[in-house]
Scaffold this active site. Sequence first.
Site, mmCIF file in Angstrom:
data_model
loop_
_atom_site.group_PDB
_atom_site.id
_atom_site.type_symbol
_atom_site.label_atom_id
_atom_site.label_comp_id
_atom_site.label_asym_id
_atom_site.label_seq_id
_atom_site.Cartn_x
_atom_site.Cartn_y
_atom_site.Cartn_z
ATOM 1 N N ASN A 54 -12.909 -2.930 2.564
ATOM 2 C CA ASN A 54 -13.789 -1.777 2.730
ATOM 3 C C ASN A 54 -14.790 -1.775 1.580
ATOM 4 O O ASN A 54 -14.407 -1.523 0.427
ATOM 5 C CB ASN A 54 -12.971 -0.482 2.732
ATOM 6 C CG ASN A 54 -12.030 -0.397 3.921
ATOM 7 O OD1 ASN A 54 -12.386 -0.809 5.022
ATOM 8 N ND2 ASN A 54 -10.833 0.121 3.713
ATOM 9 N N HIS A 57 -10.302 -5.182 -3.419
ATOM 10 C CA HIS A 57 -8.961 -5.495 -2.912
ATOM 11 C C HIS A 57 -9.057 -5.871 -1.446
ATOM 12 O O HIS A 57 -9.909 -5.351 -0.709
ATOM 13 C CB HIS A 57 -7.995 -4.323 -3.092
ATOM 14 C CG HIS A 57 -8.524 -3.022 -2.580
ATOM 15 N ND1 HIS A 57 -9.456 -2.272 -3.282
ATOM 16 C CD2 HIS A 57 -8.303 -2.354 -1.434
ATOM 17 C CE1 HIS A 57 -9.762 -1.205 -2.590
ATOM 18 N NE2 HIS A 57 -9.075 -1.222 -1.448
ATOM 19 N N HIS A 77 -7.057 -5.748 2.096
ATOM 20 C CA HIS A 77 -5.929 -5.194 2.841
ATOM 21 C C HIS A 77 -5.385 -6.312 3.735
ATOM 22 O O HIS A 77 -6.157 -6.961 4.455
ATOM 23 C CB HIS A 77 -6.366 -4.037 3.744
ATOM 24 C CG HIS A 77 -6.890 -2.838 3.007
ATOM 25 N ND1 HIS A 77 -6.108 -1.721 2.771
ATOM 26 C CD2 HIS A 77 -8.103 -2.567 2.472
ATOM 27 C CE1 HIS A 77 -6.836 -0.814 2.125
ATOM 28 N NE2 HIS A 77 -8.041 -1.305 1.938
ATOM 29 N N ASP A 108 0.847 -1.192 0.000
ATOM 30 C CA ASP A 108 0.000 0.000 0.000
ATOM 31 C C ASP A 108 0.884 1.244 0.000
ATOM 32 O O ASP A 108 1.888 1.311 0.704
ATOM 33 C CB ASP A 108 -0.931 -0.002 1.224
ATOM 34 C CG ASP A 108 -2.085 0.966 1.057
ATOM 35 O OD1 ASP A 108 -3.229 0.504 0.899
ATOM 36 O OD2 ASP A 108 -1.845 2.197 1.068
ATOM 37 N N VAL A 114 -11.024 3.181 -3.563
ATOM 38 C CA VAL A 114 -10.726 2.701 -4.918
ATOM 39 C C VAL A 114 -11.785 1.643 -5.277
ATOM 40 O O VAL A 114 -11.831 0.580 -4.649
ATOM 41 C CB VAL A 114 -9.313 2.102 -5.014
ATOM 42 C CG1 VAL A 114 -9.056 1.598 -6.429
ATOM 43 C CG2 VAL A 114 -8.251 3.130 -4.609
#
Length: 115
Positions: free
Chosen positions: A88, A101, A103, A32, A97
């Site tokens: 998220n 994805h 994290h 990240d 975004v």
Amino acid sequence: MSASKTIFQKIADREISTTFVYEDDLCFVIRDISPQAPTHLLVVPKAPVPRLTESTEADTALLGHLLFTAGRIAREHGLDGGFRIVINNGKQAGETVPHLHLHLLAGREFGWPPG
Ligand code: 5GP
């Protein structure tokens, strides 16, 4: 066309160069750009699934692959002591975004409930 692509799609399409921690046919793992923990990796599908709630049954194997990859990367990076996986989904959850994805965060204590 390219203007509507997310940053992750541009990375997947090699329009932006980056250092891959891991890559296969279905996904890639990068660090990240704004780490929230000593280790903060992103596991990103190459397919442009915007978010979990827009995945379909056809994405089932892909979603499993993303989780499997996160676990494998954690193991290979010696993170077995503890790590957290976060997705998220939607603005209220902090999604910035619109390209799915995971994290993968590790290297510090994490509170519960999450912030
Ligand atoms: P979200 O807020 O959507 O859950 O997560 C998006 C993440 O992508 C954020 O943690 C943000 O720091 C990261 N990010 C945004 N742009 C870039 C970039 O160009 N490169 C990398 N490696 N990470 C990025």
